[in-house]
Scaffold this motif. Structure first.
Motif, PDB file in Angstrom:
ATOM      1  N   ALA A 218       0.818  -1.207   0.000  1.00 44.73           N
ATOM      2  CA  ALA A 218       0.000   0.000   0.000  1.00 44.73           C
ATOM      3  C   ALA A 218       0.857   1.264   0.000  1.00 44.73           C
ATOM      4  CB  ALA A 218      -0.933  -0.002   1.208  1.00 44.73           C
ATOM      5  N   SER A 219       2.073   1.173   0.553  1.00 41.62           N
ATOM      6  CA  SER A 219       2.951   2.343   0.635  1.00 41.62           C
ATOM      7  C   SER A 219       3.839   2.504  -0.593  1.00 41.62           C
ATOM      8  CB  SER A 219       3.830   2.233   1.890  1.00 41.62           C
ATOM      9  OG  SER A 219       3.045   2.144   3.056  1.00 41.62           O
ATOM     10  N   TYR A 220       4.387   1.397  -1.090  1.00 39.00           N
ATOM     11  CA  TYR A 220       5.369   1.485  -2.176  1.00 39.00           C
ATOM     12  C   TYR A 220       5.091   0.540  -3.343  1.00 39.00           C
ATOM     13  CZ  TYR A 220       7.736   3.054   2.085  1.00 39.00           C
ATOM     14  OH  TYR A 220       8.049   3.656   3.272  1.00 39.00           O
ATOM     15  N   GLY A 221       4.230  -0.458  -3.146  1.00 38.61           N
ATOM     16  CA  GLY A 221       4.072  -1.503  -4.144  1.00 38.61           C
ATOM     17  C   GLY A 221       2.806  -1.417  -4.966  1.00 38.61           C
ATOM     18  N   SER A 222       2.285  -2.573  -5.336  1.00 40.99           N
ATOM     19  CA  SER A 222       1.191  -2.639  -6.305  1.00 40.99           C
ATOM     20  C   SER A 222      -0.124  -2.072  -5.782  1.00 40.99           C
ATOM     21  CB  SER A 222       0.995  -4.089  -6.761  1.00 40.99           C
ATOM     22  OG  SER A 222       0.675  -4.911  -5.653  1.00 40.99           O
ATOM     23  N   LEU A 223      -0.314  -2.029  -4.476  1.00 38.63           N
ATOM     24  CA  LEU A 223      -1.556  -1.469  -3.932  1.00 38.63           C
ATOM     25  C   LEU A 223      -1.486   0.049  -3.778  1.00 38.63           C
ATOM     26  CD1 LEU A 223      -2.510  -4.112  -1.187  1.00 38.63           C
ATOM     27  CD2 LEU A 223      -3.259  -3.976  -3.570  1.00 38.63           C
ATOM     28  N   GLU A 251       3.205  -9.554  -6.285  1.00 39.82           N
ATOM     29  CA  GLU A 251       2.657  -8.267  -6.699  1.00 39.82           C
ATOM     30  C   GLU A 251       2.900  -8.056  -8.187  1.00 39.82           C
ATOM     31  OE1 GLU A 251       3.807  -4.967  -4.233  1.00 39.82           O
ATOM     32  OE2 GLU A 251       4.027  -6.270  -2.466  1.00 39.82           O
ATOM     33  N   ARG A 252       1.956  -7.380  -8.845  1.00 40.33           N
ATOM     34  CA  ARG A 252       2.123  -7.069 -10.260  1.00 40.33           C
ATOM     35  C   ARG A 252       1.362  -5.775 -10.581  1.00 40.33           C
ATOM     36  NH1 ARG A 252      -1.393 -11.810 -10.684  1.00 40.33           N
ATOM     37  NH2 ARG A 252      -3.485 -11.177 -11.362  1.00 40.33           N
ATOM     38  N   ASN A 253       1.737  -5.184 -11.726  1.00 41.46           N
ATOM     39  CA  ASN A 253       1.137  -3.924 -12.203  1.00 41.46           C
ATOM     40  C   ASN A 253       1.397  -2.762 -11.245  1.00 41.46           C
ATOM     41  OD1 ASN A 253       0.104  -5.466 -14.316  1.00 41.46           O
ATOM     42  ND2 ASN A 253      -1.911  -5.683 -13.361  1.00 41.46           N
ATOM     43  N   GLY A 254       2.473  -2.859 -10.492  1.00 41.88           N
ATOM     44  CA  GLY A 254       2.827  -1.776  -9.576  1.00 41.88           C
ATOM     45  C   GLY A 254       4.095  -1.086 -10.023  1.00 41.88           C
ATOM     46  N   PRO A 255       4.625  -0.180  -9.211  1.00 44.57           N
ATOM     47  CA  PRO A 255       5.885   0.492  -9.540  1.00 44.57           C
ATOM     48  C   PRO A 255       7.015  -0.530  -9.688  1.00 44.57           C
ATOM     49  CG  PRO A 255       4.772   1.577  -7.711  1.00 44.57           C
ATOM     50  CD  PRO A 255       4.051   0.301  -7.939  1.00 44.57           C
ATOM     51  N   ILE A 291       7.260  -7.512  -5.745  1.00 39.12           N
ATOM     52  CA  ILE A 291       7.792  -8.359  -4.680  1.00 39.12           C
ATOM     53  C   ILE A 291       7.091  -9.719  -4.678  1.00 39.12           C
ATOM     54  CG2 ILE A 291       7.719  -8.652  -2.163  1.00 39.12           C
ATOM     55  CD1 ILE A 291       8.601  -5.822  -1.854  1.00 39.12           C
ATOM     56  N   ARG A 292       7.875 -10.769  -4.485  1.00 38.36           N
ATOM     57  CA  ARG A 292       7.331 -12.117  -4.323  1.00 38.36           C
ATOM     58  C   ARG A 292       7.810 -12.669  -2.981  1.00 38.36           C
ATOM     59  NH1 ARG A 292       9.227 -16.376  -8.539  1.00 38.36           N
ATOM     60  NH2 ARG A 292       7.741 -15.251  -9.880  1.00 38.36           N
ATOM     61  N   TYR A 293       6.853 -13.185  -2.218  1.00 35.48           N
ATOM     62  CA  TYR A 293       7.179 -13.765  -0.922  1.00 35.48           C
ATOM     63  C   TYR A 293       6.611 -15.172  -0.870  1.00 35.48           C
ATOM     64  CZ  TYR A 293       7.308 -14.481   4.156  1.00 35.48           C
ATOM     65  OH  TYR A 293       7.540 -14.988   5.418  1.00 35.48           O
ATOM     66  N   THR A 294       7.450 -16.131  -0.533  1.00 35.60           N
ATOM     67  CA  THR A 294       7.040 -17.528  -0.455  1.00 35.60           C
ATOM     68  C   THR A 294       7.256 -18.028   0.969  1.00 35.60           C
ATOM     69  OG1 THR A 294       7.732 -17.883  -2.751  1.00 35.60           O
ATOM     70  CG2 THR A 294       7.363 -19.844  -1.398  1.00 35.60           C
ATOM     71  N   LEU A 295       6.193 -18.539   1.563  1.00 34.18           N
ATOM     72  CA  LEU A 295       6.257 -19.063   2.927  1.00 34.18           C
ATOM     73  C   LEU A 295       5.833 -20.524   2.916  1.00 34.18           C
ATOM     74  CD1 LEU A 295       6.574 -18.645   6.014  1.00 34.18           C
ATOM     75  CD2 LEU A 295       4.150 -17.984   6.063  1.00 34.18           C
ATOM     76  N   VAL A 296       6.672 -21.377   3.498  1.00 35.11           N
ATOM     77  CA  VAL A 296       6.381 -22.802   3.609  1.00 35.11           C
ATOM     78  C   VAL A 296       6.015 -23.107   5.058  1.00 35.11           C
ATOM     79  CG1 VAL A 296       7.260 -25.143   3.316  1.00 35.11           C
ATOM     80  CG2 VAL A 296       7.981 -23.331   1.745  1.00 35.11           C
ATOM     81  N   VAL A 297       4.805 -23.623   5.260  1.00 34.05           N
ATOM     82  CA  VAL A 297       4.308 -23.947   6.596  1.00 34.05           C
ATOM     83  C   VAL A 297       4.239 -25.466   6.730  1.00 34.05           C
ATOM     84  CG1 VAL A 297       2.415 -23.659   8.234  1.00 34.05           C
ATOM     85  CG2 VAL A 297       2.937 -21.829   6.611  1.00 34.05           C
ATOM     86  N   PRO A 298       4.942 -26.073   7.689  1.00 30.69           N
ATOM     87  CA  PRO A 298       4.918 -27.526   7.839  1.00 30.69           C
ATOM     88  C   PRO A 298       3.556 -28.038   8.288  1.00 30.69           C
ATOM     89  CG  PRO A 298       6.077 -26.522   9.668  1.00 30.69           C
ATOM     90  CD  PRO A 298       5.821 -25.424   8.682  1.00 30.69           C
ATOM     91  N   GLU A 299       3.309 -29.314   8.036  1.00 29.58           N
ATOM     92  CA  GLU A 299       1.993 -29.887   8.312  1.00 29.58           C
ATOM     93  C   GLU A 299       1.642 -29.895   9.795  1.00 29.58           C
ATOM     94  OE1 GLU A 299       1.791 -33.873   6.990  1.00 29.58           O
ATOM     95  OE2 GLU A 299       3.570 -34.536   8.067  1.00 29.58           O
ATOM     96  N   SER A 300       2.641 -29.735  10.660  1.00 27.31           N
ATOM     97  CA  SER A 300       2.357 -29.682  12.095  1.00 27.31           C
ATOM     98  C   SER A 300       1.652 -28.399  12.502  1.00 27.31           C
ATOM     99  CB  SER A 300       3.660 -29.805  12.893  1.00 27.31           C
ATOM    100  OG  SER A 300       4.539 -28.730  12.591  1.00 27.31           O
ATOM    101  N   GLN A 301       1.579 -27.416  11.587  1.00 25.91           N
ATOM    102  CA  GLN A 301       1.010 -26.112  11.922  1.00 25.91           C
ATOM    103  C   GLN A 301      -0.321 -25.836  11.230  1.00 25.91           C
ATOM    104  OE1 GLN A 301       2.080 -23.946  14.157  1.00 25.91           O
ATOM    105  NE2 GLN A 301       3.863 -25.150  14.723  1.00 25.91           N
TER     106      GLN A 301
END
Length: 321
Positions: A218-223, A251-255, A291-301
């Motif tokens: 919202a401050s610097y990216g696509s939103l 994110e896409r279509n942003g600065p 920006i691309r952010y990838t988070l892997v959450v294990p099955e215990s969570q």
């Protein structure tokens, strides 16, 4: 409630409404050792002898094990007198309080869990305060950032509480944490969800990650520009022989994004704090298109929501309370 009398030798002379209680096998002339186990019989006999010696009533609780189940009884004993006022034995009542004991144990368990969760939440808040202060140049700047992060925790905690501490579903987290930062609402969010409940710990930290990403977008990216979009994808993958939940923010279509990495606290949260808290992995990429952010959450969570049922199919884990 059962009522019983015993003579001066503590032999049963009368039992009323024994039902399925410990008195069900009491017969005229029998003693506690005939109907109770060793420890329970000794304690019960000791209490009754004390009543005969002191002429004072006494009240105690007794547990009876039958197979794998345990039943609890509240027992009151007093001296019994004949028509001449002479003590002729004891008279007592026995009341089944098993349900009450179960409620008390449930309450103790909930209080222990609440204490555990509160300590975890306080630790998160302490970390937020420390990290926010480290990367804030002025007090007003600190207050704005810290207030936003505390609100993020509050929103995620509301979802967890409404679900009876089961956790939070991913769709609710995205809606709660991201939508309010998109000028055009959900029209700017392309969300492809999976039906999962994140554990309480994962819910708070994934919510915090979404908050950091949304604030930055919202401050610097696509939103921050008309027509900007955020795509959020969630899928299951096999990692190291176990199933894991993979959440991708793109994110896409942003600065156009600069390649320089920013050492602000948001980066620390996304790359270290969140993945460490859930026992997973994370990767933050500064791609030219966004920006691309990838988070892997294990099955215990997390646990998968089974379609058409009120429950969910547990995937594993000790943090799903």
């Amino acid at each position: 409630m059962s009522v019983f009398t015993q003579d001066l030798d503590l032999r049963y002379s009368w039992v009323c409404n024994a039902g399925r209680s410990w008195l069900a096998e009491a017969r005229e002339g029998s003693v506690d050792a005939d109907i109770l186990s060793g420890a329970a019989a000794e304690r019960s006999t000791e209490m009754k002898r004390q009543v005969l010696e002191t002429h004072r009533s006494i009240r105690y609780e007794m547990s009876i094990s039958r197979g794998t189940s345990v039943r609890w009884f509240d027992i009151c004993v007093d001296v019994d007198r004949d028509e001449n006022g002479q003590i002729c034995g004891i008279i007592g009542t026995s009341f089944d309080i098993t349900d009450q004991k179960r409620r008390e144990e449930t309450l103790r368990t909930l209080l222990r869990e609440l204490s555990h969760r509160s300590k975890n939440l306080l630790a998160i808040i302490q970390s937020l305060a420390s990290q926010t202060a480290r990367h804030s140049l002025t007090v007003p700047e600190f207050l704005v950032r810290f207030r936003g992060r505390i609100q993020s925790l509050s929103y995620s905690q509301d979802i967890v509480t409404d679900a009876d501490w089961r956790g939070a579903d991913l769709a609710s987290l995205v809606t709660m944490q991201v939508e309010r930062y998109a000028p055009e609402g959900l029209q700017q969010i392309d969300f492809d969800p999976v039906d999962v409940y994140l554990s309480p710990t994962a819910s708070l930290h994934v919510g915090l990650a979404l908050h950091e990403l949304a604030v930055n977008a919202a401050s610097y990216g696509s939103l921050s520009v008309p027509g900007g979009m955020v795509a959020i994808r969630a899928r299951f993958e096999e990692r190291n022989g176990e199933e894991a939940l993979v959440v991708v923010w793109q994110e896409r279509n942003g600065p156009r994004v600069k390649a320089e990495r920013d050492a602000r606290f948001g980066t620390s949260t996304l790359e270290r704090i969140v993945p460490n808290a859930v026992g997973g992995e994370a990767k933050l990429e500064y791609l030219p298109e966004g920006i691309r952010y990838t988070l892997v959450v294990p099955e215990s969570q997390y646990e998968v929501i089974v379609p058409g049922s009120e429950g969910a199919q547990s995937q594993a884990g000790s943090d799903k309370k």
